[in-house]
Design a protein around this motif. Structure first.
Motif, PDB file in Angstrom:
ATOM      1  N   LEU A 105       0.760  -1.252   0.102  1.00  0.00           N
ATOM      2  CA  LEU A 105      -0.074  -0.165  -0.161  1.00  0.00           C
ATOM      3  C   LEU A 105       0.960   1.169   0.021  1.00  0.00           C
ATOM      4  CD1 LEU A 105      -2.725  -0.948   2.748  1.00  0.00           C
ATOM      5  CD2 LEU A 105      -2.814  -1.254   0.103  1.00  0.00           C
ATOM      6  N   ALA A 106       0.602   2.154  -0.953  1.00  0.00           N
ATOM      7  CA  ALA A 106       1.510   3.440  -0.914  1.00  0.00           C
ATOM      8  C   ALA A 106       0.592   4.392  -0.069  1.00  0.00           C
ATOM      9  CB  ALA A 106       1.471   4.022  -2.612  1.00  0.00           C
ATOM     10  N   ALA A 107       1.314   5.437   0.181  1.00  0.00           N
ATOM     11  CA  ALA A 107       1.088   6.414   1.097  1.00  0.00           C
ATOM     12  C   ALA A 107       0.949   7.852   0.429  1.00  0.00           C
ATOM     13  CB  ALA A 107       2.062   6.496   2.137  1.00  0.00           C
ATOM     14  N   ASP A 108       0.238   8.894   0.930  1.00  0.00           N
ATOM     15  CA  ASP A 108       0.021  10.051   0.268  1.00  0.00           C
ATOM     16  C   ASP A 108       1.108  11.137   1.188  1.00  0.00           C
ATOM     17  OD1 ASP A 108      -1.388  10.744   2.595  1.00  0.00           O
ATOM     18  OD2 ASP A 108      -3.004  10.948   1.739  1.00  0.00           O
ATOM     19  N   ILE A 143      -2.507   5.880   4.017  1.00  0.00           N
ATOM     20  CA  ILE A 143      -2.492   4.678   2.920  1.00  0.00           C
ATOM     21  C   ILE A 143      -3.363   5.163   1.708  1.00  0.00           C
ATOM     22  CG2 ILE A 143      -1.513   2.768   4.287  1.00  0.00           C
ATOM     23  CD1 ILE A 143      -4.545   1.914   4.646  1.00  0.00           C
ATOM     24  N   THR A 144      -2.940   4.612   0.393  1.00  0.00           N
ATOM     25  CA  THR A 144      -3.636   4.953  -0.652  1.00  0.00           C
ATOM     26  C   THR A 144      -4.040   3.743  -1.569  1.00  0.00           C
ATOM     27  OG1 THR A 144      -2.052   5.571  -2.278  1.00  0.00           O
ATOM     28  CG2 THR A 144      -2.587   7.185  -0.829  1.00  0.00           C
ATOM     29  N   ASN A 145      -4.757   3.713  -2.691  1.00  0.00           N
ATOM     30  CA  ASN A 145      -4.778   2.855  -3.358  1.00  0.00           C
ATOM     31  C   ASN A 145      -3.918   2.940  -4.638  1.00  0.00           C
ATOM     32  OD1 ASN A 145      -7.027   1.192  -2.052  1.00  0.00           O
ATOM     33  ND2 ASN A 145      -8.267   2.597  -2.586  1.00  0.00           N
ATOM     34  N   ILE A 201      -4.960   2.560  11.473  1.00  0.00           N
ATOM     35  CA  ILE A 201      -4.942   1.745  10.574  1.00  0.00           C
ATOM     36  C   ILE A 201      -4.711   2.256   9.224  1.00  0.00           C
ATOM     37  CG2 ILE A 201      -7.505   2.212   9.980  1.00  0.00           C
ATOM     38  CD1 ILE A 201      -8.065  -1.023   9.559  1.00  0.00           C
ATOM     39  N   LEU A 202      -4.708   3.626   9.216  1.00  0.00           N
ATOM     40  CA  LEU A 202      -4.496   4.432   7.988  1.00  0.00           C
ATOM     41  C   LEU A 202      -3.253   4.847   7.637  1.00  0.00           C
ATOM     42  CD1 LEU A 202      -7.725   6.668   8.014  1.00  0.00           C
ATOM     43  CD2 LEU A 202      -7.210   4.977   6.524  1.00  0.00           C
ATOM     44  N   SER A 203      -2.273   4.615   9.078  1.00  0.00           N
ATOM     45  CA  SER A 203      -0.812   5.456   8.836  1.00  0.00           C
ATOM     46  C   SER A 203      -0.137   4.538   9.454  1.00  0.00           C
ATOM     47  CB  SER A 203      -0.913   6.599   9.724  1.00  0.00           C
ATOM     48  OG  SER A 203      -1.302   6.515  10.994  1.00  0.00           O
ATOM     49  N   GLY A 204      -0.472   3.315  10.138  1.00  0.00           N
ATOM     50  CA  GLY A 204       0.521   2.654  10.887  1.00  0.00           C
ATOM     51  C   GLY A 204       0.212   0.941  10.464  1.00  0.00           C
ATOM     52  N   ASN A 216      13.818  13.792 -12.367  1.00  0.00           N
ATOM     53  CA  ASN A 216      12.417  13.137 -12.010  1.00  0.00           C
ATOM     54  C   ASN A 216      12.700  12.513 -10.443  1.00  0.00           C
ATOM     55  OD1 ASN A 216      11.191  13.396 -14.382  1.00  0.00           O
ATOM     56  ND2 ASN A 216      12.205  11.437 -15.134  1.00  0.00           N
ATOM     57  N   TYR A 217      13.153  13.512  -9.770  1.00  0.00           N
ATOM     58  CA  TYR A 217      13.458  13.174  -8.305  1.00  0.00           C
ATOM     59  C   TYR A 217      12.937  14.340  -7.557  1.00  0.00           C
ATOM     60  CZ  TYR A 217      15.469  12.246  -3.774  1.00  0.00           C
ATOM     61  OH  TYR A 217      16.070  12.043  -2.385  1.00  0.00           O
ATOM     62  N   SER A 218      12.426  13.917  -6.238  1.00  0.00           N
ATOM     63  CA  SER A 218      11.572  14.793  -5.462  1.00  0.00           C
ATOM     64  C   SER A 218      11.589  14.110  -4.055  1.00  0.00           C
ATOM     65  CB  SER A 218      10.045  14.926  -5.953  1.00  0.00           C
ATOM     66  OG  SER A 218       9.467  15.556  -4.816  1.00  0.00           O
ATOM     67  N   ILE A 219      11.774  15.072  -2.902  1.00  0.00           N
ATOM     68  CA  ILE A 219      11.662  14.427  -1.671  1.00  0.00           C
ATOM     69  C   ILE A 219      10.351  14.934  -1.008  1.00  0.00           C
ATOM     70  CG2 ILE A 219      14.155  14.596  -1.297  1.00  0.00           C
ATOM     71  CD1 ILE A 219      13.766  17.381   0.239  1.00  0.00           C
ATOM     72  N   ASP A 220       9.457  15.282  -1.902  1.00  0.00           N
ATOM     73  CA  ASP A 220       8.079  15.755  -1.477  1.00  0.00           C
ATOM     74  C   ASP A 220       7.479  14.341  -0.688  1.00  0.00           C
ATOM     75  OD1 ASP A 220       5.359  16.229  -1.227  1.00  0.00           O
ATOM     76  OD2 ASP A 220       5.429  17.692  -2.820  1.00  0.00           O
ATOM     77  N   PRO A 221       7.061  14.498   0.667  1.00  0.00           N
ATOM     78  CA  PRO A 221       6.392  13.089   1.112  1.00  0.00           C
ATOM     79  C   PRO A 221       5.142  12.514   0.242  1.00  0.00           C
ATOM     80  CG  PRO A 221       6.449  14.918   2.636  1.00  0.00           C
ATOM     81  CD  PRO A 221       6.871  15.631   1.302  1.00  0.00           C
ATOM     82  N   GLY A 222       4.670  13.459  -0.572  1.00  0.00           N
ATOM     83  CA  GLY A 222       3.463  12.968  -1.520  1.00  0.00           C
ATOM     84  C   GLY A 222       3.906  12.437  -2.768  1.00  0.00           C
TER      85      GLY A 222
END
Length: 607
Positions: A113-116, A121-123, A219-222, A589-595
Motif C-alpha cells: 500500500l502506497a502513502a500520500d 495509505i492510498t490505493n 489503521i490508516l498510517s501504521g 524526476n527526483y523529489s523529496i516531497d512526502p506525496g
C-alpha cells in the motif's frame, strides 16, 4: 546565547579541526544522518545523531530537482550511503533496525500500500484496500503483475508470513507493536498458544483480510503492508528452518529479493550494493539501468560529490556551507521524520514478560534531576553554530511534521541553567565537598556514564559540549569507556541494557504514524529508557482507540501525552532537523516531497 557556551563550542571545534587538518590535510566533518521512509512501520529506525546563514536562506529549499530534461535510456547512478559504520546487512523489513539497512532496502523492497503526502495509505500502490464500516477490518487486494524478482507472484500468503514472523514466539526483533498486537488472535499466537492467527484470513492468492480487536486511526498510517517472500527465504512455520537460521540466512543478507523497481545483483557486505533494473516491475520499466550504492564516510561525502564519484548523498548539516559551493550539485531539504534526544537509563527489559520494568535504584530515577539536565542543555547554540540553523531546539516527542498533533504551545524545557540548579537543589543534590560537583541526595558521589556514538567531526564536540553544560550546573558526566562508540556497538549497549550506561545520546526515525507507542509503550522493545507508568499506558491506549478517529479528541490526548513526557522526562529531545540531500544536477524526476512515491521508479539521469 551564552557567551561562555559559544566560546567552549568554538574552542572544541577549533582544536579538533586543527588536529584533523594536521592528520589529513583537509578539514573533515560530521556524521551520517537519515532514516525513516514513508511507511509507518519504519518507526523506531535507529539513527546516527549530527556562522548561521540568513534565516530565509537556511529554510528556503526546493523539494524537487530543477533538471527538466528527459532521462536517457540506460542511465546509471551512484548512490552514496553516508555512514561512518558499515551497514549491518539485515536486509529484511521484519528484522532490521538500523537506518543504513533501510537505505539499502529502499531500492528493492516496497510496501503493498502506497502513502500520500499526509502519510496515509492510498490505493495507488501495488495493492488496493477496503476498510469496513466499523473500522475493524481491512481487506488488501494485490494488483495483477506484482511479482517477486525471481518471477514468482507476490501472494496474500506472503503478507501473512510477515505477520507470522513478527508475532512468532521466537521473534527477537523490535517491530512487534500495537498494530500487530491489535490483530484478532495475535496475542495467543505470540504467546505460543496457537499456531494460527485467527484474525488474518487469506481469501485467495491475491486477497487477504485482517480483523482488529479495536478500531483505531492507526489503521490508516501504521498498517504493516510489507510482505516477506516465503518461497525464497524459507518457511519457519513448517519447521523448514528456525527463526535464528532465517535471520542469519544468505537469503536475507546476501541474496535478498523484493518486488521493487530494482533487484540486487551483488552485495559486498557492509560496503556496497549493485542493483539492476527489474524489467517486469509492476509499474513499468524503471528509468535507470543500474544503481551502485556505496558507503561513504561523512568526512568524504562532499569530495565524492564534487568529483562525481557519487550522484546522491544525504549531507550532514554541519557541512551545509561547504555543500553550497559545489557547482555540480543542488541541495534539497525538508523537516525530517526524526529527532535527536538524550535518554536516561530507568530500568530493564524483562525478556520473559516482554515488557519494560522501571528500577527505582537507577541513578536517574529522580525526575527532578532529569528535568534539570534538560534545562541545562543549550540546544539552540548547537543548532545554530554547528548545524547552520538546520537543527532547531526540540520541545516535545511528537515532531512538527505531524502538524495536527505536535503541541506548538508546549515549550518543553528550554535552556535555563538557573532553573536547572534550582531543581537539583530541590532534589537534594548538593555540592557537599566543595569540588564544584554535586553529590546525590544521600551525600554520595554522583558521576554519570554517558554513551554517545561516533560520527564525524562534530560528534565529540557535541558530546563534550553537553557534558560541560551539565558540569556548569554541578553534574559530573564522563564518556563511557572514555570514548565514543561505533553505531552498531552503541545500540547494542542499549538493547542489552548495559548497566554501565546512565545516560545516552540517540536519535529516532519516527515513521509516518504519530502514535508514539512503538517507542515509549510498556511493551515496546525500542523503549530503551525502559520508562513505564499507568498514565502513559492510559494515554497511549486512548490515542489509538476508536474515539481517536475524532481528530480533536486525539489531538487532546497527544497534547496530554506530550505534557506527561515533559514532566517525567524519560528522554530529553534535543533538536528537530532538516534533512539535507545533495544530488548531482544530471539527476531528473527526483523529489523529496512526502506525496511523491514514484522517485525510485522514475528517477533517471539526463547525461
Amino acid at each position: 546565547m551564552a557567551k561562555k557556551q559559544l566560546l567552549l563550542l568554538v574552542g572544541l571545534m577549533l582544536a579538533l579541526s586543527v588536529f584533523l587538518a594536521a592528520c589529513t590535510g583537509k578539514e573533515k566533518s560530521e556524521e551520517g544522518d537519515k532514516a525513516a521512509s514513508k511507511d509507518g512501520d519504519d518507526k523506531g529506525t535507529e539513527e546516527t545523531t549530527k556562522d548561521e546563514p540568513a534565516e530565509e536562506e537556511a529554510l528556503d529549499f526546493p523539494l524537487d530537482v530543477s533538471n527538466k530534461e528527459a532521462a536517457i535510456e540506460d542511465g546509471e547512478l551512484t548512490y552514496g550511503l553516508v555512514s561512518d559504520s558499515p551497514f549491518e546487512g539485515t536486509l529484511s523489513t521484519v528484522f532490521y533496525s538500523g537506518a543504513p539497512d533501510a537505505e539499502v532496502m529502499q531500492f528493492f523492497t516496497e510496501d503493498l500500500l502506497a502513502a500520500d503526502g499526509d502519510y496515509l495509505i492510498t490505493n495507488e500502490g501495488a495493492a488496493t484496500y477496503e476498510i469496513s464500516d466499523d473500522n475493524k477490518k481491512i481487506k488488501v487486494m494485490i494488483k495483477d503483475n506484482v511479482n517477486w524478482h525471481d518471477g514468482e507472484p507476490v501472494k496474500a500468503s506472503d503478507l501473512l508470513y510477515s505477520y507470522e514472523l513478527l508475532g512468532h514466539p521466537d521473534y527477537v526483533g523490535e517491530r512487534y507493536d500495537f498494530m500487530k498486537e491489535n490483530v484478532v488472535g495475535m496475542p495467543d499466537y505470540h504467546a505460543g498458544k496457537t499456531d494460527k492467527i485467527s484474525g488474518i484470513n487469506v481469501i485467495d492468492d491475491k486477497t487477504i483480510e485482517f480483523t482488529f480487536t479495536e478500531a483505531t486511526p492507526s489503521i490508516l498510517s501504521g498498517f504493516w503492508s510489507t510482505p516477506t517472500p516465503r518461497h525464497h527465504v524459507g518457511d519457519v512455520m513448517t519447521g523448514e528452518l528456525t527463526m535464528e537460521e532465517l535471520m542469519a540466512s544468505d537469503k536475507i543478507r546476501v541474496n535478498p529479493i523484493g518486488f521493487g523497481p530494482y533487484k540486487v545483483a551483488k552485495i559486498v557486505p557492509g560496503e556496497s550494493v549493485l542493483y539492476e533494473r527489474y524489467e517486469d516491475y509492476w509499474r513499468g520499466k524503471p528509468a535507470l539501468k543500474s544503481i551502485v550504492l556505496k558507503v561513504v564516510s561523512s568526512a568524504t561525502a562532499l569530495e565524492a560529490l564534487k568529483k562525481g564519484e557519487i550522484d546522491y548523498a544525504d549531507i550532514p548539516a554541519d557541512q551545509y556551507l561547504n555543500a553550497k559551493t559545489i557547482e555540480n550539485v543542488e541541495l534539497l531539504a525538508k523537516v525530517d521524520l526524526a529527532y535527536t534526544y538524550i535518554g536516561f537509563n530507568l530500568g530493564e527489559w524483562d525478556a520473559e514478560k516482554e515488557e519494560n520494568v522501571m528500577d527505582p535504584t537507577k541513578k536517574m530515577a529522580n525526575k527532578l534531576v532529569r528535568q534539570a539536565m534538560w534545562h541545562a542543555m543549550d540546544n539552540e547554540t548547537i543548532g545554530k553554530e554547528l548545524y547552520h540553523g538546520l537543527r532547531f531546539p526540540a520541545t516535545t516527542l511528537i515532531i512538527p511534521v505531524f502538524e495536527g498533533f505536535h503541541d506548538s504551545s508546549n515549550e518543553g524545557r528550554p535552556y535555563d541553567p538557573e532553573k536547572a540548579k534550582a531543581l537539583l537543589d530541590e532534589a537534594g543534590y548538593i555540592d557537599v565537598d566543595g569540588d564544584g560537583f554535586r553529590e546525590n541526595d544521600k551525600g554520595e558521589e554522583f558521576v554519570l556514564n554517558f554513551a554517545s556514538m561516533e560520527g564525524g567531526e562534530t560528534a565529540e564536540p557535541i558530546a563534550k559540549f553537553y557534558m560541560q553544560n551539565w558540569a556548569d550546573v554541578g553534574i559530573k558526566v564522563q564518556l563511557l569507556d572514555g570514548r565514543l562508540h561505533e553505531f552498531n556497538a552503541f545500540y547494542d549497549l542499549l538493547k542489552k541494557d548495559d548497566k554501565r550506561v546512565d545516560i545516552y545520546q540517540g536519535a529516532w526515525g519516527t515513521g509516518s504514524d504519530p502514535d508514539p507507542e512503538g517507542l515509549y509503550g510498556r511493551t515496546a522493545a525500542f523503549n530503551y529508557p525502559r520508562f513505564t507508568s499507568e498514565k502513559n499506558d492510559e494515554l497511549l491506549e486512548a490515542g489509538t482507540s476508536e474515539k481517536a478517529f475524532d481528530t480533536e479528541y486525539r489531538k487532546d490526548i497527544y497534547n496530554q501525552w506530550q505534557e506527561l513526557m515533559v514532566e517525567e522526562v524519560p528522554v530529553a529531545p534535543t533538536v528537530y532537523r532538516y534533512a539535507l540531500t545533495a544530488v548531482n544536477k544530471r539527476i531528473v524526476n527526483y523529489s523529496i516531497d512526502p506525496g511523491s512515491d514514484l522517485w525510485l521508479y522514475e528517477m533517471g539521469v539526463s547525461e
